[in-house]
Motif scaffolding. Structure first.
Motif, mmCIF file in Angstrom:
data_model
loop_
_atom_site.group_PDB
_atom_site.id
_atom_site.type_symbol
_atom_site.label_atom_id
_atom_site.label_comp_id
_atom_site.label_asym_id
_atom_site.label_seq_id
_atom_site.Cartn_x
_atom_site.Cartn_y
_atom_site.Cartn_z
ATOM 1 N N CYS A 1 1.355 -2.709 -3.013
ATOM 2 C CA CYS A 1 0.687 -2.667 -4.184
ATOM 3 C C CYS A 1 -1.026 -2.583 -3.929
ATOM 4 O O CYS A 1 -1.486 -1.758 -4.506
ATOM 5 N N VAL A 2 -1.291 -3.182 -2.842
ATOM 6 C CA VAL A 2 -2.803 -2.841 -2.439
ATOM 7 C C VAL A 2 -2.908 -1.384 -2.141
ATOM 8 O O VAL A 2 -3.974 -0.652 -2.444
ATOM 9 N N ILE A 3 -2.064 -0.960 -1.304
ATOM 10 C CA ILE A 3 -1.927 0.625 -0.909
ATOM 11 C C ILE A 3 -2.248 1.586 -2.150
ATOM 12 O O ILE A 3 -3.147 2.186 -2.206
ATOM 13 N N ALA A 4 -1.265 1.257 -3.279
ATOM 14 C CA ALA A 4 -1.661 1.836 -4.348
ATOM 15 C C ALA A 4 -2.840 1.620 -4.956
ATOM 16 O O ALA A 4 -3.357 2.721 -5.554
ATOM 17 N N GLN A 5 -3.296 0.544 -5.055
ATOM 18 C CA GLN A 5 -4.584 0.426 -5.607
ATOM 19 C C GLN A 5 -5.897 1.063 -5.132
ATOM 20 O O GLN A 5 -6.806 1.577 -5.579
ATOM 21 N N ILE A 6 -5.718 0.958 -3.567
ATOM 22 C CA ILE A 6 -6.836 1.688 -2.806
ATOM 23 C C ILE A 6 -6.835 3.085 -3.038
ATOM 24 O O ILE A 6 -7.650 3.770 -3.356
ATOM 25 N N LEU A 7 -5.698 3.593 -3.046
ATOM 26 C CA LEU A 7 -5.400 4.939 -3.248
ATOM 27 C C LEU A 7 -6.061 5.527 -4.620
ATOM 28 O O LEU A 7 -6.641 6.363 -4.878
ATOM 29 N N LYS B 1 -10.013 4.921 -4.491
ATOM 30 C CA LYS B 1 -10.811 5.878 -3.523
ATOM 31 C C LYS B 1 -10.269 7.152 -3.365
ATOM 32 O O LYS B 1 -11.161 7.890 -2.472
ATOM 33 N N THR B 2 -9.455 7.711 -3.946
ATOM 34 C CA THR B 2 -8.915 9.268 -3.854
ATOM 35 C C THR B 2 -9.146 9.497 -5.310
ATOM 36 O O THR B 2 -9.243 8.812 -6.401
ATOM 37 N N SER B 3 -8.942 10.780 -5.607
ATOM 38 C CA SER B 3 -8.812 11.624 -6.864
ATOM 39 C C SER B 3 -7.382 11.510 -7.254
ATOM 40 O O SER B 3 -7.063 12.281 -8.356
ATOM 41 N N LEU B 4 -6.484 10.877 -6.627
ATOM 42 C CA LEU B 4 -4.903 11.038 -7.079
ATOM 43 C C LEU B 4 -4.817 10.289 -8.472
ATOM 44 O O LEU B 4 -5.439 9.252 -8.545
ATOM 45 N N THR B 5 -3.965 10.895 -9.143
ATOM 46 C CA THR B 5 -3.599 10.276 -10.465
ATOM 47 C C THR B 5 -2.704 9.376 -9.943
ATOM 48 O O THR B 5 -2.013 9.165 -9.389
ATOM 49 N N PRO B 6 -2.347 8.045 -11.018
ATOM 50 C CA PRO B 6 -1.346 7.126 -11.006
ATOM 51 C C PRO B 6 -0.062 7.888 -10.840
ATOM 52 O O PRO B 6 0.894 7.267 -10.027
ATOM 53 N N ALA B 7 0.367 8.967 -11.686
ATOM 54 C CA ALA B 7 1.222 9.461 -11.561
ATOM 55 C C ALA B 7 1.892 10.153 -10.194
ATOM 56 O O ALA B 7 2.861 10.065 -9.681
ATOM 57 N N ARG B 8 0.594 10.820 -9.606
ATOM 58 C CA ARG B 8 1.172 11.489 -8.298
ATOM 59 C C ARG B 8 1.213 10.278 -7.217
ATOM 60 O O ARG B 8 2.193 10.310 -6.435
ATOM 61 N N ILE B 9 0.491 9.231 -7.394
ATOM 62 C CA ILE B 9 1.050 8.123 -6.347
ATOM 63 C C ILE B 9 2.318 7.301 -6.883
ATOM 64 O O ILE B 9 3.128 7.245 -5.742
ATOM 65 N N LEU B 10 2.652 7.448 -7.884
ATOM 66 C CA LEU B 10 4.126 7.230 -8.305
ATOM 67 C C LEU B 10 5.235 7.783 -7.658
ATOM 68 O O LEU B 10 5.988 7.538 -7.066
ATOM 69 N N VAL B 11 4.960 9.026 -7.901
ATOM 70 C CA VAL B 11 5.933 10.243 -7.148
ATOM 71 C C VAL B 11 5.933 10.110 -5.690
ATOM 72 O O VAL B 11 6.820 10.286 -5.017
#
Length: 119
Positions: free
Chosen positions: A15-21, A24-34
């Motif tokens: 979860c911390v990795i997802a939150q940092i992404l 700190k990045t322009s990735l959308t939550p949907a892209r992180i999920l996928v």
């Protein structure tokens, strides 16, 4: 007691990795999920995610990479049983219980609670 600590540490790290992404990045939550599900499929297919599950218990199986691992395991089992068609049916068979529960409980919660958005 070890199971609780290991689950918390592994699940929390994911979860911390997802939150940092997200922060700190322009990735959308949907892209992180996928991406997380895809990483889980790849690591599951290679047999690596099972080692993470051995250490992290439920902390590794509940987040998104755990879902990807479940898909990979279902596909591999089904391919072994029925051949190539299992590549298309195995993921659904392997994860049907979790998907069904999410739909049913999501529907129940939607009936119980009102949306806070104004139309």
């Amino acid at each position: 007691m070890y199971n609780y600590i290991a689950s918390f540490l592994v699940g929390g790290t994911i979860c911390v990795i997802a939150q940092i992404l997200m922060d700190k990045t322009s990735l959308t939550p949907a892209r992180i999920l996928v991406s997380f599900v895809t990483i889980g499929v790849i690591l599951g297919g290679m047999g690596i995610y099972e080692k993470v599950v051995e250490v992290g218990k439920y902390g590794a199986t509940l987040p998104l990479p755990g879902f990807g691992n479940t898909l990979a395991k279902g596909v591999m089992e089904e391919v072994d049983k029925v051949g190539l068609i299992g590549a298309f049916t195995g993921g659904l068979k392997g994860s049907a219980g979790g998907i069904s529960a999410a739909i049913v409980f999501g529907y129940i919660m939607a009936l119980i609670f009102n949306s806070k958005t104004k139309n």
